[in-house]
Design a protein around this motif. Structure first.
Motif, PDB file in Angstrom:
ATOM      1  N   SER A 284      10.236   8.300  21.306  1.00 55.06           N
ATOM      2  CA  SER A 284       9.824   8.832  20.000  1.00 55.06           C
ATOM      3  C   SER A 284      10.107   7.812  18.893  1.00 55.06           C
ATOM      4  N   THR A 285      11.149   7.004  19.056  1.00 50.19           N
ATOM      5  CA  THR A 285      11.457   5.969  18.066  1.00 50.19           C
ATOM      6  C   THR A 285      10.496   4.801  18.189  1.00 50.19           C
ATOM      7  N   THR A 286      10.184   4.399  19.410  1.00 46.84           N
ATOM      8  CA  THR A 286       9.216   3.311  19.571  1.00 46.84           C
ATOM      9  C   THR A 286       7.848   3.756  19.056  1.00 46.84           C
ATOM     10  N   LEU A 287       7.542   5.050  19.169  1.00 46.32           N
ATOM     11  CA  LEU A 287       6.293   5.567  18.618  1.00 46.32           C
ATOM     12  C   LEU A 287       6.237   5.301  17.119  1.00 46.32           C
ATOM     13  N   LEU A 288       7.340   5.548  16.409  1.00 47.15           N
ATOM     14  CA  LEU A 288       7.366   5.310  14.961  1.00 47.15           C
ATOM     15  C   LEU A 288       7.094   3.842  14.639  1.00 47.15           C
ATOM     16  N   ASP A 289       7.702   2.948  15.412  1.00 48.12           N
ATOM     17  CA  ASP A 289       7.481   1.513  15.193  1.00 48.12           C
ATOM     18  C   ASP A 289       6.017   1.145  15.413  1.00 48.12           C
ATOM     19  N   VAL A 290       5.459   1.615  16.518  1.00 46.35           N
ATOM     20  CA  VAL A 290       4.071   1.281  16.846  1.00 46.35           C
ATOM     21  C   VAL A 290       3.112   1.936  15.853  1.00 46.35           C
ATOM     22  N   LEU A 291       3.434   3.131  15.377  1.00 43.25           N
ATOM     23  CA  LEU A 291       2.587   3.773  14.373  1.00 43.25           C
ATOM     24  C   LEU A 291       2.630   3.014  13.046  1.00 43.25           C
TER      25      LEU A 291
ATOM     26  N   HIS B  21       0.836  -1.206   0.000  1.00 40.09           N
ATOM     27  CA  HIS B  21       0.000   0.000   0.000  1.00 40.09           C
ATOM     28  C   HIS B  21       0.871   1.256   0.000  1.00 40.09           C
ATOM     29  N   LEU B  22       1.898   1.283   0.848  1.00 45.11           N
ATOM     30  CA  LEU B  22       2.767   2.454   0.946  1.00 45.11           C
ATOM     31  C   LEU B  22       3.586   2.669  -0.323  1.00 45.11           C
ATOM     32  N   ASP B  23       3.934   1.598  -1.016  1.00 43.14           N
ATOM     33  CA  ASP B  23       4.645   1.748  -2.293  1.00 43.14           C
ATOM     34  C   ASP B  23       3.808   2.543  -3.289  1.00 43.14           C
ATOM     35  N   ARG B  24       2.490   2.384  -3.201  1.00 39.67           N
ATOM     36  CA  ARG B  24       1.590   3.109  -4.104  1.00 39.67           C
ATOM     37  C   ARG B  24       1.317   4.533  -3.642  1.00 39.67           C
ATOM     38  N   THR B  25       1.465   4.804  -2.333  1.00 35.50           N
ATOM     39  CA  THR B  25       0.981   6.083  -1.806  1.00 35.50           C
ATOM     40  C   THR B  25       2.028   6.941  -1.119  1.00 35.50           C
ATOM     41  N   SER B  26       3.227   6.406  -0.850  1.00 31.33           N
ATOM     42  CA  SER B  26       4.204   7.119  -0.030  1.00 31.33           C
ATOM     43  C   SER B  26       5.544   7.197  -0.734  1.00 31.33           C
ATOM     44  N   ASN B  27       6.336   8.183  -0.344  1.00 29.52           N
ATOM     45  CA  ASN B  27       7.683   8.288  -0.898  1.00 29.52           C
ATOM     46  C   ASN B  27       8.737   8.096   0.197  1.00 29.52           C
ATOM     47  N   ARG B  28       8.355   7.436   1.290  1.00 27.87           N
ATOM     48  CA  ARG B  28       9.262   7.283   2.431  1.00 27.87           C
ATOM     49  C   ARG B  28      10.118   6.022   2.354  1.00 27.87           C
ATOM     50  N   GLY B  29      10.007   5.243   1.313  1.00 27.20           N
ATOM     51  CA  GLY B  29      10.824   4.074   1.022  1.00 27.20           C
ATOM     52  C   GLY B  29      11.474   3.358   2.189  1.00 27.20           C
ATOM     53  N   ARG B  30      12.744   3.707   2.460  1.00 26.66           N
ATOM     54  CA  ARG B  30      13.522   3.002   3.486  1.00 26.66           C
ATOM     55  C   ARG B  30      12.905   3.111   4.871  1.00 26.66           C
ATOM     56  N   LYS B  31      12.317   4.257   5.198  1.00 30.24           N
ATOM     57  CA  LYS B  31      11.720   4.421   6.530  1.00 30.24           C
ATOM     58  C   LYS B  31      10.565   3.445   6.719  1.00 30.24           C
ATOM     59  N   ASN B  32       9.783   3.235   5.667  1.00 36.42           N
ATOM     60  CA  ASN B  32       8.688   2.264   5.755  1.00 36.42           C
ATOM     61  C   ASN B  32       9.234   0.869   5.994  1.00 36.42           C
ATOM     62  N   GLN B  33      10.268   0.497   5.272  1.00 37.65           N
ATOM     63  CA  GLN B  33      10.863  -0.831   5.415  1.00 37.65           C
ATOM     64  C   GLN B  33      11.468  -1.014   6.807  1.00 37.65           C
ATOM     65  N   THR B  34      12.067   0.054   7.348  1.00 35.44           N
ATOM     66  CA  THR B  34      12.642  -0.014   8.691  1.00 35.44           C
ATOM     67  C   THR B  34      11.563  -0.304   9.724  1.00 35.44           C
ATOM     68  N   GLY B  35      10.424   0.370   9.612  1.00 33.47           N
ATOM     69  CA  GLY B  35       9.316   0.112  10.534  1.00 33.47           C
ATOM     70  C   GLY B  35       8.861  -1.329  10.476  1.00 33.47           C
TER      71      GLY B  35
END
Length: 152
Positions: A66-73, A14-28
């Motif tokens: 703040s980093t764990t927030l990113l993971d949980v989000l 879904h994010l590949d179609r809608t987001s440009n955050r690439g690596r950050k998405n994969q990290t999460g």
């Protein structure tokens, strides 16, 4: 019942179609799968597992809330994607909302701390040189924006 790995795959698609955050998405996705187990069934997720995940990330990995927030989000977004795509029941979104509240109250997720540090002159010089030599940044006059921001 789908696994966390399935959930992450659906959300990344879904994010590949809608987001440009690439690596950050994969990290999460990687953090969630490594910390909670990619083979974990979605039905096995609960507040306690997320609490232990966040506590471990903070204690072992040395990250801030703040980093764990990113993971949980990321996980929350993955669940939302699965609900919208009708792969999961909407009850999961309600559960995650409650879990987020509990994690925030426990201080395991949170906003980043304010920063007061100013860049050194050497750091500014490096930024200014980079913006002068990068065609895309030159087009939007990023060099001037940095100088304006520093002066104001």
């Amino acid at each position: 019942m789908p696994t966390l790995d399935d959930l992450c795959q659906w959300h990344l698609a879904h994010l590949d179609r809608t987001s440009n955050r690439g690596r950050k998405n994969q990290t999460g996705a990687n953090n969630i799968k490594r910390g909670l187990g990619g083979e974990t069934l979605i039905t096995e997720l609960n507040f306690l597992k997320l609490q232990v995940f966040c506590e471990t990330r903070i204690a072992v990995d040395g990250v801030k809330p703040s980093t764990t927030l990113l993971d949980v989000l990321f996980l929350s977004g993955a669940i939302t994607t699965a609900v919208v795509e009708e792969r999961l029941n909407a009850d999961f979104k309600t559960k995650v909302s409650g879990w987020l509240s509990g994690l925030k109250r426990a201080g395991l997720i949170g906003n980043p701390e304010d920063r007061e540090r100013r860049p050194t002159q050497d750091e500014l010089d490096l930024l200014l040189v980079h913006t002068l030599h990068n065609r895309a940044l030159r087009r939007i006059r990023y060099h001037d924006l940095i100088r304006f921001a520093v002066e104001s």
